[in-house]
Design a protein around this motif. Structure first.
Motif, mmCIF file in Angstrom:
data_model
loop_
_atom_site.group_PDB
_atom_site.id
_atom_site.type_symbol
_atom_site.label_atom_id
_atom_site.label_comp_id
_atom_site.label_asym_id
_atom_site.label_seq_id
_atom_site.Cartn_x
_atom_site.Cartn_y
_atom_site.Cartn_z
ATOM 1 N N SER A 67 89.092 0.889 -90.304
ATOM 2 C CA SER A 67 88.631 0.239 -89.077
ATOM 3 C C SER A 67 87.913 -1.055 -89.432
ATOM 4 C CB SER A 67 87.688 1.153 -88.287
ATOM 5 O OG SER A 67 86.471 1.332 -88.983
ATOM 6 N N VAL A 68 87.816 -1.921 -88.429
ATOM 7 C CA VAL A 68 87.106 -3.188 -88.599
ATOM 8 C C VAL A 68 86.134 -3.318 -87.420
ATOM 9 C CG1 VAL A 68 87.311 -5.694 -88.769
ATOM 10 C CG2 VAL A 68 89.083 -4.230 -89.746
ATOM 11 N N VAL A 69 84.885 -3.616 -87.738
ATOM 12 C CA VAL A 69 83.872 -3.813 -86.709
ATOM 13 C C VAL A 69 83.558 -5.298 -86.632
ATOM 14 C CG1 VAL A 69 81.528 -3.249 -85.953
ATOM 15 C CG2 VAL A 69 82.902 -1.524 -87.163
ATOM 16 N N ASP A 70 83.861 -5.900 -85.509
ATOM 17 C CA ASP A 70 83.618 -7.327 -85.287
ATOM 18 C C ASP A 70 82.143 -7.524 -84.971
ATOM 19 O OD1 ASP A 70 83.622 -10.000 -84.600
ATOM 20 O OD2 ASP A 70 85.251 -9.826 -83.142
ATOM 21 N N LYS A 71 81.422 -8.259 -85.826
ATOM 22 C CA LYS A 71 79.995 -8.519 -85.634
ATOM 23 C C LYS A 71 79.759 -9.854 -84.925
ATOM 24 C CE LYS A 71 77.621 -5.610 -87.714
ATOM 25 N NZ LYS A 71 77.037 -4.457 -87.067
ATOM 26 N N GLY A 72 80.843 -10.571 -84.635
ATOM 27 C CA GLY A 72 80.724 -11.868 -83.973
ATOM 28 C C GLY A 72 80.471 -12.988 -84.958
ATOM 29 N N ASP A 73 80.742 -14.205 -84.529
ATOM 30 C CA ASP A 73 80.480 -15.404 -85.319
ATOM 31 C C ASP A 73 81.188 -15.371 -86.677
ATOM 32 O OD1 ASP A 73 79.397 -17.957 -85.413
ATOM 33 O OD2 ASP A 73 77.568 -17.282 -86.421
ATOM 34 N N GLY A 74 82.402 -14.783 -86.723
ATOM 35 C CA GLY A 74 83.182 -14.763 -87.958
ATOM 36 C C GLY A 74 82.760 -13.716 -88.960
ATOM 37 N N LYS A 75 81.853 -12.831 -88.571
ATOM 38 C CA LYS A 75 81.383 -11.776 -89.468
ATOM 39 C C LYS A 75 81.939 -10.437 -89.000
ATOM 40 C CE LYS A 75 77.110 -14.174 -90.643
ATOM 41 N NZ LYS A 75 77.684 -14.717 -91.831
ATOM 42 N N PHE A 76 82.299 -9.589 -89.969
ATOM 43 C CA PHE A 76 82.795 -8.268 -89.616
ATOM 44 C C PHE A 76 82.558 -7.302 -90.761
ATOM 45 C CE2 PHE A 76 86.259 -10.791 -91.294
ATOM 46 C CZ PHE A 76 86.936 -9.948 -92.162
ATOM 47 N N VAL A 77 82.661 -6.023 -90.445
ATOM 48 C CA VAL A 77 82.547 -4.969 -91.453
ATOM 49 C C VAL A 77 83.895 -4.281 -91.547
ATOM 50 C CG1 VAL A 77 81.404 -2.828 -92.131
ATOM 51 C CG2 VAL A 77 80.099 -4.627 -90.970
ATOM 52 N N LEU A 78 84.419 -4.252 -92.747
ATOM 53 C CA LEU A 78 85.709 -3.634 -93.027
ATOM 54 C C LEU A 78 85.437 -2.251 -93.613
ATOM 55 C CD1 LEU A 78 88.796 -4.109 -93.238
ATOM 56 C CD2 LEU A 78 88.370 -5.132 -95.464
ATOM 57 N N ASN A 79 85.787 -1.208 -92.877
ATOM 58 C CA ASN A 79 85.599 0.173 -93.324
ATOM 59 C C ASN A 79 86.918 0.707 -93.841
ATOM 60 O OD1 ASN A 79 82.783 0.624 -92.348
ATOM 61 N ND2 ASN A 79 83.747 0.155 -90.388
ATOM 62 N N GLY A 80 86.856 1.401 -94.969
ATOM 63 C CA GLY A 80 88.086 1.943 -95.512
ATOM 64 C C GLY A 80 87.832 2.933 -96.619
ATOM 65 N N ASP A 81 88.906 3.405 -97.202
ATOM 66 C CA ASP A 81 88.830 4.359 -98.305
ATOM 67 C C ASP A 81 89.140 3.643 -99.613
ATOM 68 O OD1 ASP A 81 88.210 6.489 -96.663
ATOM 69 O OD2 ASP A 81 90.294 7.129 -96.442
ATOM 70 N N LEU A 82 88.237 3.797 -100.576
ATOM 71 C CA LEU A 82 88.439 3.288 -101.927
ATOM 72 C C LEU A 82 88.755 4.467 -102.822
ATOM 73 C CD1 LEU A 82 88.326 1.030 -104.077
ATOM 74 C CD2 LEU A 82 85.866 1.525 -104.300
ATOM 75 N N ALA A 94 82.160 0.444 -97.063
ATOM 76 C CA ALA A 94 82.077 -0.596 -96.034
ATOM 77 C C ALA A 94 81.926 -1.939 -96.740
ATOM 78 C CB ALA A 94 80.900 -0.346 -95.102
ATOM 79 N N ILE A 95 82.744 -2.894 -96.353
ATOM 80 C CA ILE A 95 82.705 -4.239 -96.936
ATOM 81 C C ILE A 95 82.212 -5.213 -95.879
ATOM 82 C CG2 ILE A 95 84.076 -6.103 -97.950
ATOM 83 C CD1 ILE A 95 86.070 -3.903 -98.899
ATOM 84 N N ASP A 96 81.091 -5.876 -96.149
ATOM 85 C CA ASP A 96 80.609 -6.941 -95.264
ATOM 86 C C ASP A 96 81.444 -8.179 -95.547
ATOM 87 O OD1 ASP A 96 78.487 -5.466 -94.068
ATOM 88 O OD2 ASP A 96 77.319 -5.739 -95.904
ATOM 89 N N ALA A 97 82.066 -8.734 -94.523
ATOM 90 C CA ALA A 97 83.005 -9.834 -94.739
ATOM 91 C C ALA A 97 82.745 -10.986 -93.782
ATOM 92 C CB ALA A 97 84.434 -9.329 -94.575
ATOM 93 N N ASP A 98 83.177 -12.164 -94.213
ATOM 94 C CA ASP A 98 83.086 -13.385 -93.415
ATOM 95 C C ASP A 98 84.444 -14.072 -93.381
ATOM 96 O OD1 ASP A 98 80.165 -13.676 -92.834
ATOM 97 O OD2 ASP A 98 80.038 -13.684 -95.020
ATOM 98 N N TYR A 99 84.834 -14.471 -92.201
ATOM 99 C CA TYR A 99 86.038 -15.282 -92.000
ATOM 100 C C TYR A 99 85.684 -16.707 -92.408
ATOM 101 C CZ TYR A 99 89.197 -18.121 -89.070
ATOM 102 O OH TYR A 99 90.087 -19.049 -88.594
ATOM 103 N N ILE A 100 86.469 -17.314 -93.298
ATOM 104 C CA ILE A 100 86.195 -18.672 -93.777
ATOM 105 C C ILE A 100 86.963 -19.706 -92.964
ATOM 106 C CG2 ILE A 100 86.319 -20.240 -95.758
ATOM 107 C CD1 ILE A 100 84.267 -17.954 -96.027
#
Length: 191
Positions: free
Chosen positions: A111-126, A136-142
């Motif tokens: 799943s992906v949680v949109d935090k707004g302003d180009g920020k999101f949390v990518l949840n997954g299985d490693l 959970a990976i804290d990510a930013d859209y560049i």
């Protein structure tokens, strides 16, 4: 009746097609426009920093519907490189990544949680060292756009941290060295 059924079917297909705007991308590892780097404290005095030289994957992305995004990545664990041959040999051993038994690590988003302003949390299985755990990976859209070669690209950065023992890595170098940090740079080429 047939016309109504056909009309409903066409309308349904158009509705689904209209809501699916995500594009598929392959991660640009051939051009070295992506990286997976790791950092672990060394006894609390310094840091061991390295990377995985070989990985591949792809993702789907629509900046107008970030929560619908998906990603999968496969890492060749033997490609670990900390710029020190003896240390790398030890990190590849059964004390750490056990690359002979587990030659790859995988991440599959859930799943992906949109935090707004180009920020999101990518949840997954490693899956690492034969163990699968949620991360959970804290990510930013560049950004995204056309490239000079006629393609289209999109890029992100991400960051996560997890305990080594969560993935059955039992080597104990003390509490300061119990977690690893992953820093990710992902640039995808639209397919």
């Amino acid at each position: 009746m047939k016309k109504r059924l056909l009309g409903s079917l066409i309308a349904g297909v158009m509705l689904v097609a209209g809501s699916v705007n995500a594009a598929d991308y392959v991660i640009d590892t051939k051009g070295a426009h992506a990286s997976i780097q790791f950092k672990v404290s060394h006894l609390g005095y310094s840091f061991v920093v390295g990377r995985f030289n070989q990985f591949e994957g792809g993702f789907s992305f629509d900046k107008n519907d970030i929560k619908a995004s998906k990603i999968n990545v496969t890492i060749n664990t033997a490609s670990l490189d900390s710029n020190h041959a003896e240390r790398d040999k030890h990190l590849r051993s059964a004390d750490f990544l056990n690359v002979t038994k587990f030659p790859q690590a995988d991440f599959v988003s859930k799943s992906v949680v949109d935090k707004g302003d180009g920020k999101f949390v990518l949840n997954g299985d490693l899956t690492l060292n034969g163990v699968t755990k949620p991360v959970a990976i804290d990510a930013d859209y560049i950004g995204e756009g056309k490239d000079p070669w006629g393609g289209y690209r999109v890029g992100f950065v991400g960051h996560t941290q997890f305990a080594l023992k969560d993935f059955d890595i039992q080597m104990d170098l003390g509490p300061a060295s119990s977690h690893v940090t992953l820093d990710l740079v992902v640039e995808g080429i639209k397919q």
